[in-house]
Design a protein around this motif. Structure first.
Motif, PDB file in Angstrom:
ATOM      1  N   GLY A 353       0.781  -1.380  -0.001  1.00 62.70           N
ATOM      2  CA  GLY A 353      -0.116   0.211  -0.100  1.00 62.70           C
ATOM      3  C   GLY A 353       1.085   1.272   0.144  1.00 62.70           C
ATOM      4  N   THR A 354       0.430   2.036  -0.705  1.00 65.97           N
ATOM      5  CA  THR A 354       1.301   3.918  -1.255  1.00 65.97           C
ATOM      6  C   THR A 354       1.238   3.754   0.608  1.00 65.97           C
ATOM      7  N   GLN A 355       0.291   4.061   1.317  1.00 69.84           N
ATOM      8  CA  GLN A 355       0.013   5.310   2.239  1.00 69.84           C
ATOM      9  C   GLN A 355       0.841   4.441   3.936  1.00 69.84           C
ATOM     10  N   ARG A 356       1.015   2.877   3.414  1.00 71.16           N
ATOM     11  CA  ARG A 356       1.930   2.624   4.545  1.00 71.16           C
ATOM     12  C   ARG A 356       2.888   1.618   4.432  1.00 71.16           C
ATOM     13  N   GLU A 357       3.557   1.445   3.162  1.00 77.12           N
ATOM     14  CA  GLU A 357       4.726   0.851   2.936  1.00 77.12           C
ATOM     15  C   GLU A 357       5.213   0.958   3.540  1.00 77.12           C
ATOM     16  N   ASN A 358       6.247   0.477   4.130  1.00 72.36           N
ATOM     17  CA  ASN A 358       8.107   0.080   4.863  1.00 72.36           C
ATOM     18  C   ASN A 358       7.661   0.838   6.113  1.00 72.36           C
ATOM     19  N   THR A 359       5.903   1.092   6.520  1.00 75.03           N
ATOM     20  CA  THR A 359       6.041   1.755   7.943  1.00 75.03           C
ATOM     21  C   THR A 359       5.887   0.607   8.845  1.00 75.03           C
ATOM     22  N   ILE A 360       5.579  -0.976   8.666  1.00 74.99           N
ATOM     23  CA  ILE A 360       5.895  -1.164   9.598  1.00 74.99           C
ATOM     24  C   ILE A 360       6.221  -1.754  11.079  1.00 74.99           C
ATOM     25  N   PHE A 361       5.705  -1.954  11.795  1.00 76.04           N
ATOM     26  CA  PHE A 361       7.021  -1.949  12.920  1.00 76.04           C
ATOM     27  C   PHE A 361       7.221  -3.563  12.886  1.00 76.04           C
ATOM     28  N   PRO A 362       8.470  -3.295  13.892  1.00 77.92           N
ATOM     29  CA  PRO A 362       9.838  -2.384  14.353  1.00 77.92           C
ATOM     30  C   PRO A 362      10.683  -2.226  13.244  1.00 77.92           C
ATOM     31  N   ASN A 363      10.944  -2.748  12.269  1.00 75.57           N
ATOM     32  CA  ASN A 363      11.631  -2.640  11.154  1.00 75.57           C
ATOM     33  C   ASN A 363      11.705  -3.877  10.242  1.00 75.57           C
ATOM     34  N   PRO A 364      11.133  -3.207   9.075  1.00 78.39           N
ATOM     35  CA  PRO A 364      10.234  -3.436   7.368  1.00 78.39           C
ATOM     36  C   PRO A 364      12.117  -4.751   7.131  1.00 78.39           C
ATOM     37  N   THR A 365      13.125  -3.975   7.224  1.00 79.05           N
ATOM     38  CA  THR A 365      14.527  -4.435   6.786  1.00 79.05           C
ATOM     39  C   THR A 365      14.590  -5.737   7.235  1.00 79.05           C
ATOM     40  N   TYR A 366      14.632  -5.990   8.554  1.00 77.99           N
ATOM     41  CA  TYR A 366      15.022  -6.608   9.627  1.00 77.99           C
ATOM     42  C   TYR A 366      13.690  -8.316   9.865  1.00 77.99           C
ATOM     43  N   PHE A 367      12.606  -7.266   9.375  1.00 78.57           N
ATOM     44  CA  PHE A 367      10.574  -8.159  10.425  1.00 78.57           C
ATOM     45  C   PHE A 367       9.899  -7.719   9.405  1.00 78.57           C
ATOM     46  N   PRO A 368       9.375  -8.912   8.380  1.00 72.70           N
ATOM     47  CA  PRO A 368       8.653  -8.114   7.183  1.00 72.70           C
ATOM     48  C   PRO A 368       6.913  -8.691   7.062  1.00 72.70           C
ATOM     49  N   TRP A 369       7.045  -7.933   8.575  1.00 70.86           N
ATOM     50  CA  TRP A 369       5.649  -8.509   8.627  1.00 70.86           C
ATOM     51  C   TRP A 369       4.863  -7.278   8.275  1.00 70.86           C
ATOM     52  N   ASN A 370       3.701  -7.901   8.280  1.00 71.28           N
ATOM     53  CA  ASN A 370       2.187  -6.939   7.620  1.00 71.28           C
ATOM     54  C   ASN A 370       1.215  -6.549   8.540  1.00 71.28           C
ATOM     55  N   ARG A 371       0.221  -6.088   8.266  1.00 69.40           N
ATOM     56  CA  ARG A 371      -1.085  -6.480   9.148  1.00 69.40           C
ATOM     57  C   ARG A 371      -1.434  -7.232   9.926  1.00 69.40           C
ATOM     58  N   ASP A 372      -1.647  -8.540   8.736  1.00 66.63           N
ATOM     59  CA  ASP A 372      -2.310  -9.929   9.147  1.00 66.63           C
ATOM     60  C   ASP A 372      -1.335 -11.114   9.122  1.00 66.63           C
TER      61      ASP A 372
END
Length: 488
Positions: A353-372
């Protein structure tokens, strides 16, 4: 710092000191009124005597033990006592409330005499401007005091908590439940929060700043409480002018407390798991669904089933909407519906998503998580020890930097430096909470910006006192079925 953090000995000294100060005040007041001074030291009997002296109904002694009512009864008889001893001015009353019981003890030692029951005394003659000015000053003070110590009104501005809380719901939030906090900046425009009304100008002066204390509370935050808190992140939502306000004046958010200090939180296919077990869902929970029809579907079909108009979009055969699993199941059973699909992101891939891309906590580089598909992630607690390495800093580094109260923190991949000293093991000095909205696919919450420090907790949402539907007309704008509804 929290008053609750102090030792039991300190707390007992504080409570006993307060009671003794009040009792000695009663001793002097009762003696001047022709009563036995020793009554002032007898629990309950002293309150009863107080009520009789000021002329209030004797049954008010019972009201002193009724939640919410007791606050206003205690305030009334407290001010009545001042009047019964000749202290009528609003200055005395304001000081009496602000410095209670110290100022009350001071008044009891001065050359006062019992004038009679406050309810029967003739009113002091004052000019109309003087009456208005004193009334306004006292009203502002009383409202500010109640707002700070006991409860405050809020309005729901977004749909992140739908359908348990709707846009346009007006809430009362209990600050006494978790303990009121002392203000960081005591010099502030009354009845404001962060900004002066209608402007972007700060409502406070920050050249005087006090340490935060949380006063004693009726309870504490529990899992699944609906909590109001100060949004912790210094970003566009908290910016005022060229800077950011102190913590207690940051933007108010309302979410449900999903995770407690020490819990391990995980989200699988949109469902929350706490410490490996399926968490309890709110009474009404919402997700995003795609609906495909076998033919053109009118909007009214979904409205009649309980989908809110501002929670759906589409035209004809394809629709998208935020709604509950129960309503989605009803839609799926309609004969002209081809499919109803829950919109889930893919496991192992970061938030899209354009608004939340790369905003997942704590660090999307190390932890490729998402809302689900999020976690597992342990929520820090006071005393939790953390071995410092690249991955623990990727997970908790921002929390240490932003919320732990250190003057200088530097992070260099796998190295943590605090106030110029290298740290190989870190111990957290605060408790943290994990917050999520009930509208799980339309909520900017802890999955995106992280933990909520205990300092930021404001209060518990208690009940809805008014609810307003902007799209309706006339008396239909009021959602009558939501008035005085308790929040669960």
């Amino acid at each position: 710092m929290y008053l609750n953090d102090f030792s039991l000995t300190f707390t007992l000294i504080l409570v006993i000191g307060w009671y003794l100060l009040q009792s000695f005040s009663y001793y002097h007041f009762f003696t001047k009124a022709g009563k036995a001074g020793w009554i002032g030291f007898v629990p309950f009997y002293n309150y009863y005597t107080h009520i009789v002296l000021v002329g209030r109904p004797k049954y008010w002694i019972v009201l002193l033990f009724v939640p919410v009512v007791n606050f206003f009864v205690a305030l009334t008889i407290h001010l009545d006592l001042y009047k019964s001893f000749g202290r009528f001015s609003y200055v005395h009353q304001v000081l009496g409330v602000a410095l209670w019981p110290v100022y009350t003890f001071y008044i009891s030692l001065t050359a006062t005499e019992y004038k009679g029951k406050a309810t029967e005394l003739p009113k002091e003659h004052k000019s109309l401007p003087q009456e208005w000015m004193e009334a306004i000053v006292f009203a502002v003070f009383a409202a500010t005091f109640i707002r700070w110590v006991y409860m405050e009104a809020y309005v729901i501005p977004t749909s992140s908590m739908e359908s348990n809380l709707l846009v346009g719901d007006f809430l009362f939030v209990s600050k006494a439940e978790y303990g009121p906090r002392t203000p960081k900046t005591p010099i502030q425009v009354p009845l404001t929060h962060g900004k002066v009304w209608g402007t972007n100008a700060p409502s406070y002066l920050d050249f005087i700043q006090l340490p935060h204390l949380r006063l004693p509370s009726f309870g504490q935050v529990e899992r699944n409480d609906v909590v109001v808190f100060n949004y912790p992140v210094n970003d566009m939502y908290n910016r005022i002018g060229d800077g950011y306000p102190p913590m207690d004046l940051k933007t108010h958010y309302i979410k449900r407390c999903i995770g407690m200090p020490g819990d391990i939180i995980e989200v699988k296919a949109g469902d929350v798991y706490i410490n490996g077990e399926r968490g309890k869902d709110p009474e009404i929970i919402q997700f995003h669904y795609f609906v495909e029809g076998k033919q053109t579907i009118r909007e009214r079909v979904f409205l009649d089933l309980g989908v809110r108009q501002d929670e759906m979009g589409g035209n004809g055969v394809m629709w998208a909407m935020h709604t509950s699993p129960e309503i989605a199941a009803k839609i799926e059973k309609l004969p002209f519906i081809k499919s109803v699909t829950k919109s889930l992101q893919e496991e192992g891939k970061g938030e899209f998503g354009t608004q939340r891309e790369n905003t997942i906590f704590p660090n999307p580089t190390y932890f490729p998580w998402n809302r689900d598909y999020f976690g597992p992630l342990e929520i820090p607690y006071r005393g939790m020890k953390l071995k410092i390495d690249e991955y623990t800093l990727a997970k908790y580094g921002s929390t240490i930097t932003d919320y732990e109260g250190h003057d200088e923190v530097k992070i260099d991949v796998d190295k943590l430096t605090i106030n110029g000293k290298d740290v190989t093991e870190y111990t957290f000095n605060r408790n943290y909470y994990f917050m999520m909205g009930d509208n799980r696919h339309n909520s900017l919450d802890s999955r995106y910006w992280g933990f909520v420090p205990e300092d930021n907790i404001v209060g518990e949402a208690s009940f809805i006192w008014m609810s307003y539907e902007k799209n309706a007309s006339g008396f239909g704008k009021i959602r009558w079925n939501r008035l005085l509804k308790a929040i669960n």
